[in-house]
Scaffold this active site. Structure first.
Site, PDB file in Angstrom:
ATOM      1  N   ASP A  50      -1.762  -3.357  -0.425  1.00  0.00           N
ATOM      2  CA  ASP A  50      -0.352  -3.544  -0.774  1.00  0.00           C
ATOM      3  C   ASP A  50      -0.058  -3.227  -2.233  1.00  0.00           C
ATOM      4  O   ASP A  50       0.504  -4.043  -2.968  1.00  0.00           O
ATOM      5  CB  ASP A  50       0.091  -4.985  -0.467  1.00  0.00           C
ATOM      6  CG  ASP A  50      -0.268  -5.444   0.926  1.00  0.00           C
ATOM      7  OD1 ASP A  50      -0.252  -4.599   1.834  1.00  0.00           O
ATOM      8  OD2 ASP A  50      -0.573  -6.636   1.109  1.00  0.00           O
ATOM      9  N   GLU A  62       9.047  -3.380   6.769  1.00  0.00           N
ATOM     10  CA  GLU A  62       8.692  -4.356   5.731  1.00  0.00           C
ATOM     11  C   GLU A  62       8.516  -3.635   4.394  1.00  0.00           C
ATOM     12  O   GLU A  62       8.805  -2.450   4.271  1.00  0.00           O
ATOM     13  CB  GLU A  62       7.406  -5.101   6.124  1.00  0.00           C
ATOM     14  CG  GLU A  62       6.229  -4.203   6.428  1.00  0.00           C
ATOM     15  CD  GLU A  62       5.066  -4.930   7.088  1.00  0.00           C
ATOM     16  OE1 GLU A  62       5.300  -5.785   7.958  1.00  0.00           O
ATOM     17  OE2 GLU A  62       3.913  -4.620   6.732  1.00  0.00           O
TER      18      GLU A  62
END
Length: 513
Positions: free
Chosen positions: A15, A185
C-alpha cells in the site's frame, strides 16, 4: 539515465504512498499488526530507498486479529507541515468492517507527531487533498454491509475537513461508485492542468487488482472514467514478474518527470508468494488528451523504471547480522506484534537479547517475539539460543511466521522422557501438528537454522559438534497469502506462568542465497 529494478521495497511493504516532503521523497507503507507502525522510506533521487523511521511508536493493537490494524497510510506535505492519515482496523468479519480513521501532523517527518485526531469509521484507506483555494478534503472507501457480495466496498466518499481544527464539515458525499471491477478503494486526488484526477484501486488485492483513474473539472464530480481503463494491472498476463499491481500514488520531480508507486507481488509458483505484498515504481506520463499512462505504452508493470541521473550507488544486499550489542532493537529490521517491546519481557545484555515467555503463537494479545521480514525468495537464517525450560509449556526458538494460523516453529523445550529437547511445530490454516519426536540436546546454547529455497524449507540445529537436520524440504506454501508476508521470528513462550521462562538469543544471521 539510471535503471532501477523492481520491486524497490522487497518483502512485506504494501500500500505505498509516494510523496515529496521538504527535503526528499518518501514512501510510506502499511504495517498491519506489526509495530512500530507506518514504515517510512526516504530517497533524495528516487533511486536509492532507505528505511528512515517509523511513525506510530505509541500505540496498542492488543486484540486486533490477523490482517487488521494499521492499513494504507497516506501522507501529504503542505505549507511546511506533514499530514498522515491511516486506518486502525479492528475487525474484518463479514458483513461488517469496524475501522477507525485518524489524522496526525508534524513539522518534521521525524516528528514529534500530534496525538491522533479521530475522523470517522465509514470505511478504510483514507487520504486528504489540499485544493488551491485552501480547502481541505478527506476521502475514504465506504463499506455497505447490505450488499450481497462478500466484499462490500461500495465506492468513495468525500467530506470537507476544517484545516486548523481537523474536524469534519457538512455531510459526506458519494464521489465515485466504482466500475464493474468493484472492490473500489484507496482513493487519492491529484490536480493537473485544470482537472481533478481520482486514482482508486479496484478488483481486490489479488489477481484482478488494478488502478482506475477518473477525472472531473469539479472536485465533487461527476467523474469521467479513463476510456482505456485500467491504467495499471497485471490481470491479463500471468507471465509478468510483477503480479497483483494496483493501489498506487503519484509524484513528479523538478524536471516534470512523473512516477507511480504501486503495490505488487512476486509469486514463486502459481499464486504462492511468501514475500507478501511489495512496492514497485513505474515511469508514467500525461497523454495528449490528458490521461495518465505508463511510459511503456501498455497498462502492464515493468520490471524496471528509469531516473534521469548520471549515476547511483550499487544496490545493497539484504544481508543482516545482529549480535544485539546496540542495546536496543534495530527497527529497520525488527518488529513486534501488536505492542511495542517493554523491559518486562525484553532486555539486553552482553550475552544478547533476553526475551521472557509470552503467550502462544496463536495469541492476539501478548506474544513475546521479535520479527524480521522475509525479503528474498531464497535465504538462510540462524540464531543461537540459550534456554533452560523445565516443562513442556516453555518453548523458545526460531520460527517462520505468517500469522496466528500459519507458522513453523523450531523450538527448544522440555519433554518428560528426554529432558531438554528440540521439536518442530507447525500450524497450517489453524490445524496444529508436531512434526518431530523430541530430540534430546546436551548443551545450554543451541544454534537453530532454517534454509528456505522458494517454497521448500529445511530446519536444522547444531548441538555442540552435532549438526542435525530436521524435515528437509518441508513445503512452505502454507506461509503464503494473508496480508503481511512471511516473517522470521525469535520467540519465547511460557504458557504456565507469564514472563517466568527466559531465553537469550545471540548471533542472528539472515543471508540471501
Amino acid at each position: 539515465m539510471v535503471k532501477v529494478a523492481n520491486p524497490v521495497l522487497t518483502g512485506f511493504n504494501p500500500d505505498p504512498c509516494l510523496f515529496r516532503g521538504a527535503d526528499a521523497y518518501y514512501l510510506l507503507v502499511s504495517t498491519f499488526e506489526y509495530l512500530p507502525g507506518i514504515r517510512v522510506y526516504r530517497s533524495e533521487d528516487l533511486v536509492e530507498w532507505d528505511y528512515y523511521t517509523s511513525i506510530l511508536t505509541d500505540i496498542d493493537l492488543t486484540g486486533n486479529t490477523r490482517g487488521c490494524s494499521i492499513w494504507a497510510p497516506f501522507a501529504a506535505y503542505h505549507d511546511g507541515k506533514y499530514y498522515v492519515v491511516y486506518t486502525d482496523v479492528k475487525s474484518t468479519r463479514v458483513p461488517y468492517k469496524d475501522v477507525n480513521n485518524y489524522i496526525i501532523t508534524a513539522d518534521s517527518i521525524d516528528g514529534p507527531w500530534s496525538k491522533p485526531y479521530y475522523i470517522n469509521s465509514s470505511g478504510f484507506d483514507p487520504s486528504v487533498f489540499f485544493d488551491d483555494d485552501g480547502k481541505l478534503y478527506f476521502l475514504n472507501e465506504y463499506w455497505d454491509y447490505r450488499l450481497k457480495t462478500h466484499n462490500k466496498s461500495a465506492g468513495i466518499l468525500i467530506q470537507e475537513l476544517e484545516p486548523k481544527s481537523l474536524t469534519l464539515k457538512g455531510d459526506p458525499q458519494i464521489l465515485f461508485n466504482g466500475t464493474a471491477a468493484k472492490k473500489t478503494e484507496a482513493p487519492e486526488i491529484y490536480k493537473h492542468n485544470g482537472y481533478y484526477y481520482l486514482l482508486t484501486a479496484e478488483g481486490g488485492t489479488e489477481s484482478g487488482h488494478q488502478e482506475t483513474i477518473a477525472r472531473s473539472k469539479s472536485i465533487f464530480g461527476p467523474y469521467e472514467l479513463d476510456p482505456k481503463n485500467p491504467m495499471l494491472t497485471s490481470k491479463d498476463n500471468p507471465k509478468l514478474t510483477l503480479q497483483n499491481a494496483g493501489h498506487a500514488s503519484l509524484v513528479s520531480d523538478d524536471q516534470d518527470n512523473w512516477y507511480l508507486a504501486h503495490l505488487t507481488t512476486r509469486p514463486i509458483k502459481d499464486d504462492v508468494t511468501l514475500l507478501g505484498r511489495e512496492t514497485a515504481i513505474q515511469n508514467v506520463k500525461w497523454s495528449d488528451d490528458g490521461w495518465l499512462r505508463l511510459s511503456n505504452g501498455s497498462n502492464q508493470p515493468d520490471d524496471y523504471y528509469t531516473v534521469p541521473i548520471n549515476e547511483a550507488n550499487p544496490v545493497r544486499s539484504n544481508e543482516f547480522h545482529d549480535d544485539f550489542k546496540a542495546g536496543k532493537l534495530n527497527f529497520e529490521h525488527w518488529n513486534t506484534l501488536r505492542k511495542m517491546p517493554t523491559s518486562d519481557w525484553l532486555q539486553f545484555s552482553k550475552q544478547g537479547v533476553t526475551i521472557a515467555g509470552g503467550q502462544s503463537p496463536q495469541s492476539e494479545f501478548n506474544q513475546h517475539l521479535i520479527a524480521k521480514r522475509q525479503t528474498d525468495v531464497n535465504f538462510s537464517t540462524s540464531v543461537t539460543v540459550d534456554f533452560k525450560p523445565t516443562n513442556y509449556m516453555q518453548l523458545a526458538g526460531l520460527g517462520l511466521y505468517l500469522d496466528i494460523d500459519n507458522y513453523a516453529f523450531l523450538a527448544v523445550t522440555f519433554d518428560e522422557t528426554v529432558g531438554r529437547c528440540i521439536t518442530l511445530l507447525k500450524a497450517e490454516k489453524g490445524e496444529f501438528s508436531i512434526l518431530t519426536s523430541p530430540i534430546a540436546i546436551k548443551n545450554d546454547s543451541v544454534k537453530l537454522k532454517a534454509d528456505v529455497n522458494g517454497i521448500k524449507g529445511t530446519f536444522s540445529f547444531e548441538d555442540g559438534n552435532h549438526d542435525v537436520e530436521i524435515k528437509p524440504n518441508l513445503d512452505l506454501d502454507f506461509l503464503s497469502g494473508g496480508f503481511t508476508g512471511n516473517f522470521i521470528v525469535l520467540d519465547t513462550i511460557d504458557m504456565g506462568q507469564y514472563n517466568r521462562a527466559k531465553a537469550t538469543f545471540n548471533s542472528f544471521d539472515y543471508q540471501p542465497n
